[in-house]
Design a protein around this motif. Structure first.
Motif, PDB file in Angstrom:
ATOM      1  N   ASP A 293       0.827  -1.198   0.000  1.00 43.91           N
ATOM      2  CA  ASP A 293       0.000   0.000   0.000  1.00 43.91           C
ATOM      3  C   ASP A 293       0.870   1.261   0.000  1.00 43.91           C
ATOM      4  O   ASP A 293       1.909   1.312   0.667  1.00 43.91           O
ATOM      5  N   SER A 294       0.469   2.247  -0.765  1.00 46.83           N
ATOM      6  CA  SER A 294       1.152   3.541  -0.790  1.00 46.83           C
ATOM      7  C   SER A 294       0.198   4.554  -1.389  1.00 46.83           C
ATOM      8  O   SER A 294      -0.755   4.197  -2.090  1.00 46.83           O
ATOM      9  N   GLU A 295       0.453   5.825  -1.155  1.00 49.88           N
ATOM     10  CA  GLU A 295      -0.386   6.864  -1.737  1.00 49.88           C
ATOM     11  C   GLU A 295      -0.256   6.866  -3.258  1.00 49.88           C
ATOM     12  O   GLU A 295      -1.232   7.108  -3.975  1.00 49.88           O
ATOM     13  N   GLU A 296       0.944   6.576  -3.766  1.00 52.64           N
ATOM     14  CA  GLU A 296       1.116   6.518  -5.216  1.00 52.64           C
ATOM     15  C   GLU A 296       0.224   5.442  -5.819  1.00 52.64           C
ATOM     16  O   GLU A 296      -0.426   5.656  -6.848  1.00 52.64           O
ATOM     17  N   LEU A 297       0.173   4.282  -5.184  1.00 50.58           N
ATOM     18  CA  LEU A 297      -0.678   3.210  -5.685  1.00 50.58           C
ATOM     19  C   LEU A 297      -2.148   3.569  -5.540  1.00 50.58           C
ATOM     20  O   LEU A 297      -2.948   3.345  -6.469  1.00 50.58           O
ATOM     21  N   ARG A 298      -2.518   4.155  -4.422  1.00 53.04           N
ATOM     22  CA  ARG A 298      -3.922   4.507  -4.220  1.00 53.04           C
ATOM     23  C   ARG A 298      -4.398   5.500  -5.277  1.00 53.04           C
ATOM     24  O   ARG A 298      -5.538   5.426  -5.750  1.00 53.04           O
ATOM     25  N   ARG A 299      -3.538   6.440  -5.670  1.00 54.45           N
ATOM     26  CA  ARG A 299      -3.906   7.395  -6.708  1.00 54.45           C
ATOM     27  C   ARG A 299      -4.199   6.657  -8.018  1.00 54.45           C
ATOM     28  O   ARG A 299      -5.177   6.949  -8.712  1.00 54.45           O
ATOM     29  N   GLU A 300      -3.349   5.694  -8.372  1.00 53.99           N
ATOM     30  CA  GLU A 300      -3.567   4.934  -9.602  1.00 53.99           C
ATOM     31  C   GLU A 300      -4.871   4.151  -9.536  1.00 53.99           C
ATOM     32  O   GLU A 300      -5.652   4.122 -10.505  1.00 53.99           O
ATOM     33  N   LEU A 301      -5.138   3.540  -8.405  1.00 51.90           N
ATOM     34  CA  LEU A 301      -6.348   2.732  -8.263  1.00 51.90           C
ATOM     35  C   LEU A 301      -7.612   3.590  -8.256  1.00 51.90           C
ATOM     36  O   LEU A 301      -8.675   3.128  -8.682  1.00 51.90           O
ATOM     37  N   ARG A 302      -7.507   4.831  -7.802  1.00 49.21           N
ATOM     38  CA  ARG A 302      -8.688   5.698  -7.836  1.00 49.21           C
ATOM     39  C   ARG A 302      -9.162   5.915  -9.275  1.00 49.21           C
ATOM     40  O   ARG A 302     -10.371   5.947  -9.550  1.00 49.21           O
ATOM     41  N   TYR A 303      -8.214   6.075 -10.181  1.00 48.45           N
ATOM     42  CA  TYR A 303      -8.627   6.240 -11.575  1.00 48.45           C
ATOM     43  C   TYR A 303      -9.204   4.940 -12.127  1.00 48.45           C
ATOM     44  O   TYR A 303     -10.214   4.956 -12.852  1.00 48.45           O
ATOM     45  N   ARG A 304      -8.579   3.814 -11.829  1.00 45.15           N
ATOM     46  CA  ARG A 304      -9.091   2.529 -12.330  1.00 45.15           C
ATOM     47  C   ARG A 304     -10.484   2.239 -11.771  1.00 45.15           C
ATOM     48  O   ARG A 304     -11.317   1.646 -12.461  1.00 45.15           O
ATOM     49  N   LYS A 305     -10.759   2.680 -10.548  1.00 39.93           N
ATOM     50  CA  LYS A 305     -12.105   2.539  -9.980  1.00 39.93           C
ATOM     51  C   LYS A 305     -13.097   3.404 -10.761  1.00 39.93           C
ATOM     52  O   LYS A 305     -14.233   2.991 -11.031  1.00 39.93           O
ATOM     53  N   ALA A 306     -12.682   4.597 -11.139  1.00 40.53           N
ATOM     54  CA  ALA A 306     -13.573   5.493 -11.870  1.00 40.53           C
ATOM     55  C   ALA A 306     -14.016   4.883 -13.192  1.00 40.53           C
ATOM     56  O   ALA A 306     -15.174   5.039 -13.606  1.00 40.53           O
ATOM     57  N   ILE A 307     -13.121   4.163 -13.865  1.00 37.03           N
ATOM     58  CA  ILE A 307     -13.471   3.618 -15.179  1.00 37.03           C
ATOM     59  C   ILE A 307     -13.957   2.176 -15.101  1.00 37.03           C
ATOM     60  O   ILE A 307     -14.101   1.511 -16.141  1.00 37.03           O
ATOM     61  N   ALA A 308     -14.232   1.696 -13.892  1.00 38.04           N
ATOM     62  CA  ALA A 308     -14.776   0.334 -13.750  1.00 38.04           C
ATOM     63  C   ALA A 308     -16.238   0.256 -14.162  1.00 38.04           C
ATOM     64  O   ALA A 308     -16.831  -0.817 -14.137  1.00 38.04           O
TER      65      ALA A 308
END
Length: 357
Positions: A293-308
């Motif tokens: 877990d890291s903030e860098e990873l969470r930022r990437e996953l936030r975008y992938r969640k948006a386009i799910a």
């Protein structure tokens, strides 16, 4: 031996070649050698490069008309390189004067990295500014992004050459070798850069710096314009290969990255489905377990969640929430917009079959 060898491939690129070479000669860092790799030009590009060679001994011209694709041409360049760092530069792009100095500072900041990239301005054929090409910054962001898109803008890249030699790095080949031999990809063209940087990224060996390094020229002859569908198909194959390799390396269940990719600034129509939230949870769990877990990873996953989601209203709302706290990068808003406009004639679209987890 120069500290930096620059690989500049060209085939019939005379229109922009002089401006491209001039931007190398104007660098604040002066310890370099320019290897112009001619791919059988017939428009005078080689003769123009030879003229530069006569005026500046740091310029060399090598002809490889028999090279197979861009990957083969660049691999010919790697064979003759002899340096501390090897840098990519395209015959139609323009370096900012401190590009080399900033990239070298990036290697000092990320001493474990093999490849460093950066940001770019985008210009048209006449040099008019069209926009920005913003790439993910930091090693963890680049690693996470690599599963869903090319994480490094190839024309901004520089590689540590000792690692190139040690790891046997070449364009187009499977460096990881964790998949069964009959499942390993070869990528001679179209997305050879993504295949290389994606593999290095999931090893934690890539990063981008926040500085603009080049002016990237967008015109009608870019491969991304002339062979868009083919390039997107190859890019998806690479994403799936990287995901399989990543999951094997970390002993994780495999996930299909297709619903979460934004190659070429488009979203894929996967089996005609409208929602991938369940698949997102499995993907996010696997990636977090593999990377930590890291903030860098969470930022990437936030975008992938948006386009799910592929439902227009939900997609737009999710992206609105994402954009409230995050600056969109190259291809992120474009992918949303292209999905919303996909029914208009002439708009890019691509339908693919999903693969079972």
């Amino acid at each position: 031996m120069a500290q930096i060898d620059i690989l500049l491939p060209v085939k019939n690129g005379k229109d922009f070649l002089a401006e491209s070479i001039d931007s190398i000669i104007a660098q604040t860092h002066t310890d370099w050698r320019l290897l112009v790799l001619d791919h059988g030009s017939t428009d005078g590009s080689r003769e123009m490069a030879e003229d530069y060679r006569r005026r500046d001994p740091r310029v060399e011209v090598h002809s490889f008309p028999q090279a197979v694709g861009l990957a083969g041409l660049l691999n010919c360049g790697l064979e003759i390189a002899d340096c501390e760092f090897v840098m990519r530069h395209d015959a139609d792009d323009i370096c900012y004067p401190d590009r080399m100095a900033l990239a070298l500072a990036g290697f000092a900041q990320y001493p474990d990295c093999v490849a460093i990239g950066g940001q770019a301005d985008v210009i048209d054929a006449s040099g008019k500014l069209l926009g920005e090409m913003l790439m993910p910054v930091g090693s963890a962001r680049v690693t996470a992004a690599s599963l869903f898109r090319n994480p490094i803008a190839h024309p901004t890249a520089m590689l540590r050459f000792a690692a190139v030699k040690q790891m046997g790095i070449r364009y187009g080949i499977d460096l990881l070798r964790v998949l069964p031999e009959d499942q390993r990809l070869e990528v001679p063209a179209l997305a050879e850069d993504y295949f290389l940087f994606g593999q290095l990224a999931i090893l934690g060996k890539c990063a981008n710096i926040p500085h603009k390094l080049i002016r990237y020229r967008w015109h009608g002859n870019n491969v991304s314009a002339t062979r868009f569908d083919d390039q997107m198909a190859v890019s998806l194959d690479i994403s799936r290969s990287l995901a399989r390799s990543f999951c094997i390396m970390h002993q994780l269940p495999w996930f299909d990255p297709a619903p979460f990719c934004n190659h070429g600034g488009i979203l894929l129509d996967v089996d005609g489905r409208g929602n991938f939230d369940a698949e997102y949870e499995r993907m996010a769990d696997a990636v977090t377990r593999g990377l930590g877990d890291s903030e860098e990873l969470r930022r990437e996953l936030r975008y992938r969640k948006a386009i799910a989601t592929r439902r227009e209203a939900s997609l737009l709302w999710r992206f609105h929430r994402f954009r409230a706290d995050n600056t969109p990068e190259a291809g992120e808003w474009t992918a949303i917009r292209s999905w919303l406009l996909r029914r208009f004639p002439g708009r890019p679209r691509m339908s693919v079959a999903g693969l079972p987890a």
